[in-house]
Design a protein around this motif. Structure first.
Motif, PDB file in Angstrom:
ATOM      1  N   ILE A  79       0.809  -1.222   0.000  1.00  0.00           N
ATOM      2  CA  ILE A  79       0.000   0.000   0.000  1.00  0.00           C
ATOM      3  C   ILE A  79       0.845   1.275   0.000  1.00  0.00           C
ATOM      4  CG2 ILE A  79      -0.190   0.195   2.529  1.00  0.00           C
ATOM      5  CD1 ILE A  79      -3.010   0.752  -0.069  1.00  0.00           C
ATOM      6  N   GLY A  80       2.100   1.202   0.458  1.00  0.00           N
ATOM      7  CA  GLY A  80       2.944   2.389   0.489  1.00  0.00           C
ATOM      8  C   GLY A  80       3.672   2.682  -0.805  1.00  0.00           C
ATOM      9  N   LEU A  81       3.651   1.744  -1.752  1.00  0.00           N
ATOM     10  CA  LEU A  81       4.460   1.908  -2.958  1.00  0.00           C
ATOM     11  C   LEU A  81       4.157   3.187  -3.744  1.00  0.00           C
ATOM     12  CD1 LEU A  81       6.616   0.864  -4.858  1.00  0.00           C
ATOM     13  CD2 LEU A  81       4.866  -0.538  -5.980  1.00  0.00           C
ATOM     14  N   PRO A  82       2.886   3.542  -3.989  1.00  0.00           N
ATOM     15  CA  PRO A  82       2.637   4.774  -4.752  1.00  0.00           C
ATOM     16  C   PRO A  82       3.101   6.044  -4.041  1.00  0.00           C
ATOM     17  CG  PRO A  82       0.691   3.362  -4.726  1.00  0.00           C
ATOM     18  CD  PRO A  82       1.633   2.825  -3.692  1.00  0.00           C
ATOM     19  N   TYR A  83       3.398   5.948  -2.750  1.00  0.00           N
ATOM     20  CA  TYR A  83       3.809   7.117  -1.963  1.00  0.00           C
ATOM     21  C   TYR A  83       5.303   7.087  -1.641  1.00  0.00           C
ATOM     22  CZ  TYR A  83      -1.201   6.954  -1.654  1.00  0.00           C
ATOM     23  OH  TYR A  83      -2.528   6.884  -1.982  1.00  0.00           O
ATOM     24  N   PHE A  84       6.046   6.228  -2.354  1.00  0.00           N
ATOM     25  CA  PHE A  84       7.496   6.117  -2.211  1.00  0.00           C
ATOM     26  C   PHE A  84       8.125   7.138  -3.153  1.00  0.00           C
ATOM     27  CE2 PHE A  84      11.435   3.469  -3.263  1.00  0.00           C
ATOM     28  CZ  PHE A  84      12.084   3.767  -2.070  1.00  0.00           C
ATOM     29  N   LYS A  85       8.509   8.297  -2.629  1.00  0.00           N
ATOM     30  CA  LYS A  85       8.920   9.426  -3.456  1.00  0.00           C
ATOM     31  C   LYS A  85      10.092   9.148  -4.402  1.00  0.00           C
ATOM     32  CE  LYS A  85       7.040  13.284  -0.801  1.00  0.00           C
ATOM     33  NZ  LYS A  85       7.335  14.557  -0.095  1.00  0.00           N
ATOM     34  N   MET A 110       2.692  -7.094 -11.669  1.00  0.00           N
ATOM     35  CA  MET A 110       2.086  -6.939 -10.349  1.00  0.00           C
ATOM     36  C   MET A 110       1.974  -5.469  -9.973  1.00  0.00           C
ATOM     37  SD  MET A 110       3.590  -8.142  -6.668  1.00  0.00           S
ATOM     38  CE  MET A 110       4.846  -6.846  -6.698  1.00  0.00           C
ATOM     39  N   ILE A 111       3.061  -4.716 -10.176  1.00  0.00           N
ATOM     40  CA  ILE A 111       3.066  -3.297  -9.823  1.00  0.00           C
ATOM     41  C   ILE A 111       2.091  -2.518 -10.698  1.00  0.00           C
ATOM     42  CG2 ILE A 111       4.494  -1.214  -9.824  1.00  0.00           C
ATOM     43  CD1 ILE A 111       6.851  -3.058  -9.020  1.00  0.00           C
ATOM     44  N   ARG A 112       2.080  -2.810 -11.987  1.00  0.00           N
ATOM     45  CA  ARG A 112       1.189  -2.086 -12.900  1.00  0.00           C
ATOM     46  C   ARG A 112      -0.277  -2.394 -12.610  1.00  0.00           C
ATOM     47  NH1 ARG A 112       1.544   0.978 -17.233  1.00  0.00           N
ATOM     48  NH2 ARG A 112       3.808   0.808 -17.237  1.00  0.00           N
ATOM     49  N   ASP A 113      -0.596  -3.626 -12.230  1.00  0.00           N
ATOM     50  CA  ASP A 113      -1.980  -3.978 -11.921  1.00  0.00           C
ATOM     51  C   ASP A 113      -2.480  -3.271 -10.670  1.00  0.00           C
ATOM     52  OD1 ASP A 113      -2.189  -5.574 -14.109  1.00  0.00           O
ATOM     53  OD2 ASP A 113      -2.431  -7.463 -13.023  1.00  0.00           O
ATOM     54  N   PHE A 114      -1.576  -2.989  -9.751  1.00  0.00           N
ATOM     55  CA  PHE A 114      -1.967  -2.351  -8.501  1.00  0.00           C
ATOM     56  C   PHE A 114      -1.988  -0.824  -8.618  1.00  0.00           C
ATOM     57  CE2 PHE A 114       0.054  -0.379  -4.650  1.00  0.00           C
ATOM     58  CZ  PHE A 114      -1.104  -0.316  -3.897  1.00  0.00           C
ATOM     59  N   MET A 115      -0.964  -0.292  -9.259  1.00  0.00           N
ATOM     60  CA  MET A 115      -0.797   1.167  -9.313  1.00  0.00           C
ATOM     61  C   MET A 115      -1.357   1.706 -10.625  1.00  0.00           C
ATOM     62  SD  MET A 115       2.745   3.248  -8.704  1.00  0.00           S
ATOM     63  CE  MET A 115       2.818   5.019  -9.043  1.00  0.00           C
ATOM     64  N   ARG A 116      -2.679   1.783 -10.700  1.00  0.00           N
ATOM     65  CA  ARG A 116      -3.350   2.289 -11.890  1.00  0.00           C
ATOM     66  C   ARG A 116      -4.796   2.604 -11.533  1.00  0.00           C
ATOM     67  NH1 ARG A 116      -6.905  -1.455 -13.946  1.00  0.00           N
ATOM     68  NH2 ARG A 116      -6.567  -3.631 -13.355  1.00  0.00           N
ATOM     69  N   PRO A 117      -5.457   3.449 -12.335  1.00  0.00           N
ATOM     70  CA  PRO A 117      -6.884   3.687 -12.119  1.00  0.00           C
ATOM     71  C   PRO A 117      -7.660   2.378 -12.300  1.00  0.00           C
ATOM     72  CG  PRO A 117      -5.937   5.365 -13.563  1.00  0.00           C
ATOM     73  CD  PRO A 117      -4.904   4.286 -13.412  1.00  0.00           C
ATOM     74  N   PRO A 118      -8.733   2.142 -11.554  1.00  0.00           N
ATOM     75  CA  PRO A 118      -9.341   3.052 -10.579  1.00  0.00           C
ATOM     76  C   PRO A 118      -8.767   2.949  -9.180  1.00  0.00           C
ATOM     77  CG  PRO A 118     -10.713   1.114 -10.793  1.00  0.00           C
ATOM     78  CD  PRO A 118      -9.560   0.926 -11.760  1.00  0.00           C
ATOM     79  N   PHE A 120      -5.635   3.774  -8.214  1.00  0.00           N
ATOM     80  CA  PHE A 120      -4.737   4.892  -7.955  1.00  0.00           C
ATOM     81  C   PHE A 120      -4.864   5.852  -9.135  1.00  0.00           C
ATOM     82  CE2 PHE A 120      -0.474   6.916  -7.610  1.00  0.00           C
ATOM     83  CZ  PHE A 120      -0.580   7.361  -6.301  1.00  0.00           C
ATOM     84  N   PRO A 121      -4.716   7.167  -8.923  1.00  0.00           N
ATOM     85  CA  PRO A 121      -5.006   8.132  -9.991  1.00  0.00           C
ATOM     86  C   PRO A 121      -4.166   7.984 -11.251  1.00  0.00           C
ATOM     87  CG  PRO A 121      -4.858   9.241  -7.863  1.00  0.00           C
ATOM     88  CD  PRO A 121      -4.398   7.838  -7.648  1.00  0.00           C
ATOM     89  N   VAL A 122      -2.919   7.508 -11.118  1.00  0.00           N
ATOM     90  CA  VAL A 122      -2.013   7.433 -12.261  1.00  0.00           C
ATOM     91  C   VAL A 122      -1.354   6.064 -12.290  1.00  0.00           C
ATOM     92  CG1 VAL A 122      -1.570   9.911 -12.318  1.00  0.00           C
ATOM     93  CG2 VAL A 122      -0.136   8.443 -10.895  1.00  0.00           C
ATOM     94  N   ASP A 123      -0.745   5.730 -13.434  1.00  0.00           N
ATOM     95  CA  ASP A 123      -0.052   4.449 -13.538  1.00  0.00           C
ATOM     96  C   ASP A 123       1.465   4.668 -13.469  1.00  0.00           C
ATOM     97  OD1 ASP A 123       0.944   5.101 -16.109  1.00  0.00           O
ATOM     98  OD2 ASP A 123      -0.852   4.275 -17.057  1.00  0.00           O
TER      99      ASP A 123
END
Length: 276
Positions: A79-85, A110-118, A120-123
């Protein structure tokens, strides 16, 4: 950081769900994220909510090369990956490693399936850093950095999970979570992974009295961790992946109970640093 220092830092020690409130102040509420320093080399294990603070601290320190290893990809571990600056900085280079999904999907998928709309706002295409995915199979021996050896094994958890043993400069740290034990049995694969380790970080989500109710959920206890540590000659046991409902007072009591079996046990806390 000294060049010969072997250091473990806990950025998140909870399992299942981040928590907050006055009952969780001392042990913290972030989910799984561990930093291991092998001299100047930086290794991260899991991308729970603690990864956000880890990233901010490492950027401030001037770190720009990262290896991030996933034990598995349940929500609390990613859950923290999209917020890893660092992934948004063009100066950064990040390698992601996973072995629990071999034959199902790659680390990048795996990362692309999780970090994408809907969800997360961006991929991941928005990321400016150099990103690389590395796939392996449990049982493989990894050499991510010069002088660093990481041994791997499968753990007992729904959907699969990988245990890691980080070896550097003649010492070892073993990460054994999420995993479920069979009553009365010490898993030979786990014993091999943890043998003689300076520190074992172990899944202590439940109490012994709770295991019957939660059989099949894929977690273990501090008491079982102590038995493993004693059998394998482990020096210290970090109780980890705390139940989100477990308060500071309850974790204090659990720590005392497990220490009665193994004096080297302690309940891990957010922000805690262990120099080996």
């Amino acid at each position: 950081m000294q060049e010969d220092n072997f250091r473990v830092r806990f950025w998140g020690v909870r399992g299942s769900l981040p928590v907050s409130g006055e009952q969780f102040l001392r042990y913290g509420g972030n989910t799984s994220c561990i930093e291991i320093r092998c001299g100047k080399e930086v290794l991260l294990f899991d991308a729970g909510s603690g990864l956000r603070e880890a990233g901010a601290s490492l950027i401030a320190e001037g770190v720009d090369n990262y290896d991030l290893f996933f034990t598995h990809s349940h929500y609390d571990h990613i859950i923290g990956l999209p917020y890893f600056k660092p992934i948004y900085k063009c100066q950064s280079s990040v390698r992601f490693w996973s072995g629990h999904l071999h034959g199902v999907m790659t680390t990048k998928e795996m990362i692309r399936d999780f970090m994408r709309p809907p969800w997360f706002p961006v991929d991941p295409d928005i990321c400016q850093a150099s990103l690389e995915g590395v796939d392996f199979k449990p049982g493989d021996v990894l050499t991510p950095r010069d002088g660093v050896t990481i041994r791997t094994t499968s753990l007992t958890h729904p959907g699969g999970c990988v245990g890691y043993r980080v070896e550097w400069n003649g010492r070892a740290v073993a990460l054994v979570y999420d995993t479920e034990h069979e009553p009365g049995i010490l898993d030979p694969a786990v014993l091999e992974l943890i043998a003689g380790a300076e520190l074992m970080i172990y899944d202590c989500t439940y109490l012994e009295s709770e295991m019957t109710h939660f059989r099949g959920f894929g977690h273990s206890t501090g008491v079982h961790g102590a038995r493993l540590a004693m059998a394998a000659g482990v020096k210290r046991l970090a109780m980890f992946h705390h139940d989100p409902a477990r308060t500071d007072a309850q974790l204090d009591a659990m720590e005392v109970d497990v220490q009665s079996l193994f004096a080297g046990a302690f309940a891990a806390r957010d922000g805690q640093i262990i120099d080996l």
